[in-house]
Design a protein around this motif. Structure first.
Motif, PDB file in Angstrom:
ATOM      1  N   LYS A 271       3.743  -4.195  -2.125  1.00  0.00           N
ATOM      2  CA  LYS A 271       4.775  -3.767  -1.169  1.00  0.00           C
ATOM      3  C   LYS A 271       4.506  -2.392  -0.576  1.00  0.00           C
ATOM      4  N   THR A 272       3.230  -2.093  -0.367  1.00  0.00           N
ATOM      5  CA  THR A 272       2.840  -0.847   0.302  1.00  0.00           C
ATOM      6  C   THR A 272       2.173  -1.200   1.625  1.00  0.00           C
ATOM      7  N   PRO A 273       2.751  -0.787   2.748  1.00  0.00           N
ATOM      8  CA  PRO A 273       2.176  -1.120   4.055  1.00  0.00           C
ATOM      9  C   PRO A 273       0.806  -0.485   4.259  1.00  0.00           C
ATOM     10  N   VAL A 274       0.069  -1.024   5.209  1.00  0.00           N
ATOM     11  CA  VAL A 274      -1.311  -0.611   5.463  1.00  0.00           C
ATOM     12  C   VAL A 274      -1.480  -0.176   6.915  1.00  0.00           C
ATOM     13  N   VAL A 275      -2.229   0.889   7.112  1.00  0.00           N
ATOM     14  CA  VAL A 275      -2.680   1.261   8.464  1.00  0.00           C
ATOM     15  C   VAL A 275      -4.200   1.206   8.441  1.00  0.00           C
ATOM     16  N   ALA A 276      -4.770   0.369   9.305  1.00  0.00           N
ATOM     17  CA  ALA A 276      -6.220   0.179   9.328  1.00  0.00           C
ATOM     18  C   ALA A 276      -6.718   0.172  10.761  1.00  0.00           C
ATOM     19  N   ILE A 277      -8.025   0.340  10.903  1.00  0.00           N
ATOM     20  CA  ILE A 277      -8.647   0.289  12.218  1.00  0.00           C
ATOM     21  C   ILE A 277      -8.653  -1.158  12.714  1.00  0.00           C
ATOM     22  N   ASN A 278      -8.372  -1.334  13.973  1.00  0.00           N
ATOM     23  CA  ASN A 278      -8.236  -2.661  14.576  1.00  0.00           C
ATOM     24  C   ASN A 278      -9.610  -3.285  14.843  1.00  0.00           C
ATOM     25  N   GLU A 279     -10.310  -3.602  13.760  1.00  0.00           N
ATOM     26  CA  GLU A 279     -11.634  -4.207  13.882  1.00  0.00           C
ATOM     27  C   GLU A 279     -11.977  -4.930  12.590  1.00  0.00           C
TER      28      GLU A 279
ATOM     29  N   TYR B  33       0.108  -1.455  10.367  1.00  0.00           N
ATOM     30  CA  TYR B  33      -0.275  -1.199  11.764  1.00  0.00           C
ATOM     31  C   TYR B  33      -1.792  -1.217  11.906  1.00  0.00           C
ATOM     32  N   LEU B  34      -2.234  -1.717  13.053  1.00  0.00           N
ATOM     33  CA  LEU B  34      -3.637  -1.651  13.437  1.00  0.00           C
ATOM     34  C   LEU B  34      -3.783  -0.564  14.483  1.00  0.00           C
ATOM     35  N   SER B  35      -4.809   0.255  14.347  1.00  0.00           N
ATOM     36  CA  SER B  35      -4.999   1.410  15.220  1.00  0.00           C
ATOM     37  C   SER B  35      -6.398   1.409  15.815  1.00  0.00           C
ATOM     38  N   LYS B  36      -6.515   1.985  16.984  1.00  0.00           N
ATOM     39  CA  LYS B  36      -7.845   2.262  17.534  1.00  0.00           C
ATOM     40  C   LYS B  36      -8.475   3.352  16.671  1.00  0.00           C
ATOM     41  N   ARG B  37      -9.799   3.500  16.776  1.00  0.00           N
ATOM     42  CA  ARG B  37     -10.475   4.571  16.038  1.00  0.00           C
ATOM     43  C   ARG B  37     -10.249   5.887  16.789  1.00  0.00           C
ATOM     44  N   ASN B  38      -9.005   6.291  16.784  1.00  0.00           N
ATOM     45  CA  ASN B  38      -8.551   7.486  17.476  1.00  0.00           C
ATOM     46  C   ASN B  38      -7.647   8.252  16.514  1.00  0.00           C
ATOM     47  N   GLU B  39      -7.979   9.498  16.224  1.00  0.00           N
ATOM     48  CA  GLU B  39      -7.271  10.247  15.189  1.00  0.00           C
ATOM     49  C   GLU B  39      -5.783  10.391  15.478  1.00  0.00           C
ATOM     50  N   LYS B  40      -5.434  10.686  16.721  1.00  0.00           N
ATOM     51  CA  LYS B  40      -4.024  10.881  17.079  1.00  0.00           C
ATOM     52  C   LYS B  40      -3.234   9.587  16.892  1.00  0.00           C
ATOM     53  N   GLU B  41      -3.788   8.484  17.381  1.00  0.00           N
ATOM     54  CA  GLU B  41      -3.096   7.200  17.254  1.00  0.00           C
ATOM     55  C   GLU B  41      -2.970   6.792  15.792  1.00  0.00           C
TER      56      GLU B  41
END
Length: 251
Positions: free
Chosen positions: A204-212, A226-234
């Motif tokens: 039950k711990t959410p994940v933020v990973a690169i969208n690839e 959440y899926l993120s671009k390889r962008n530090e701010k995002e």
């Protein structure tokens, strides 16, 4: 399964019975950008010296009756590289070993998992979350060469006191760490599947990973992480959102 030296086991050439080969990934260093898979001159020279392994792997794999791929992403790569049509067979996690314990309270911990090599992307995670460190602690659960660890320490700079390197942890210890963490932060480059994503969500711990790579198949974007671009701010913004929505996303 993979052989330490040749990737596809040499024994596949000689077995007379039908065989199933679980092909987690190809020899990635020969098919992907060297800046992630062979970042140093020493790595590049080593890969040139052992290039014959690339062809052994290709040949050995073709002697298997069936090949299993761990994700759609991997299946596409296998078709392209090996000219083999694999069977998609997703790995899973044991929910009796990775689970949520109500008695464990969440702490201000952001979790990153994996070896210290460039391909795991811890450098990206540290750089992205540096401004948040102090309010939050970043725990990197993994091991590797001291030289690679020193690079990560250098990137941490004046926030190093808020970064903890645990070394290798067994399954029980990892489960407890997942449970205590607010978000699992993954910066890995083109991970073929990414089992840590499922382990985290099982706790039950959410994940933020690169969208690839395989993460696009193990995270429901906006629901379990959440899926993120390889962008530090995002990436940093997505981690903040995951912290904010930790309980709902965890459920």
């Amino acid at each position: 399964n993979h052989d330490y030296f040749t990737k596809a086991p040499y024994v596949l050439r000689y077995l007379k019975t039908k065989t199933i080969y679980i092909l987690h990934e190809p020899q990635r260093e020969y098919y992907e950008p060297s800046k992630f898979l062979a970042p140093t001159l020493r790595n590049k020279i080593a890969n040139i010296a052992r290039v014959y392994i690339k062809y052994l792997d290709l040949n050995n794999a073709k002697h298997s009756t069936f090949v299993l791929a761990n994700s759609k992403y991997s299946a596409t790569n296998i078709k392209k590289i090996y000219k083999i049509r694999p069977i998609l067979f997703y790995p899973g996690v044991d929910v009796n070993k990775f689970y949520y314990d109500k008695s464990v309270k969440k702490q201000n911990i952001l979790l990153a998992i994996g070896g210290f090599t460039k391909v795991k992307g811890h450098d990206f995670v540290i750089s992205s979350l540096k401004s948040m460190l102090g309010k939050y602690e970043l725990i990197i659960a993994g091991s590797g060469k001291e030289s690679d660890k020193n690079i990560l320490k250098k990137i941490s700079g004046d926030k190093l006191k808020y970064v903890t390197f645990t070394g290798y942890l067994d399954q029980t210890s990892m489960n407890k760490l997942y449970q205590k963490s607010l978000v699992t932060c993954i910066g890995a480059y083109m991970e073929p599947f990414g089992l840590t994503s499922l382990e985290s969500q099982s706790c039950k711990t959410p994940v933020v990973a690169i969208n690839e790579g395989g993460y696009k198949e193990t995270i429901i974007n906006g629901k379990t992480g959440y899926l993120s671009k390889r962008n530090e701010k995002e990436f940093r913004q997505k981690v903040k959102l995951a912290i904010k929505n930790n309980q709902v996303m965890g459920e």
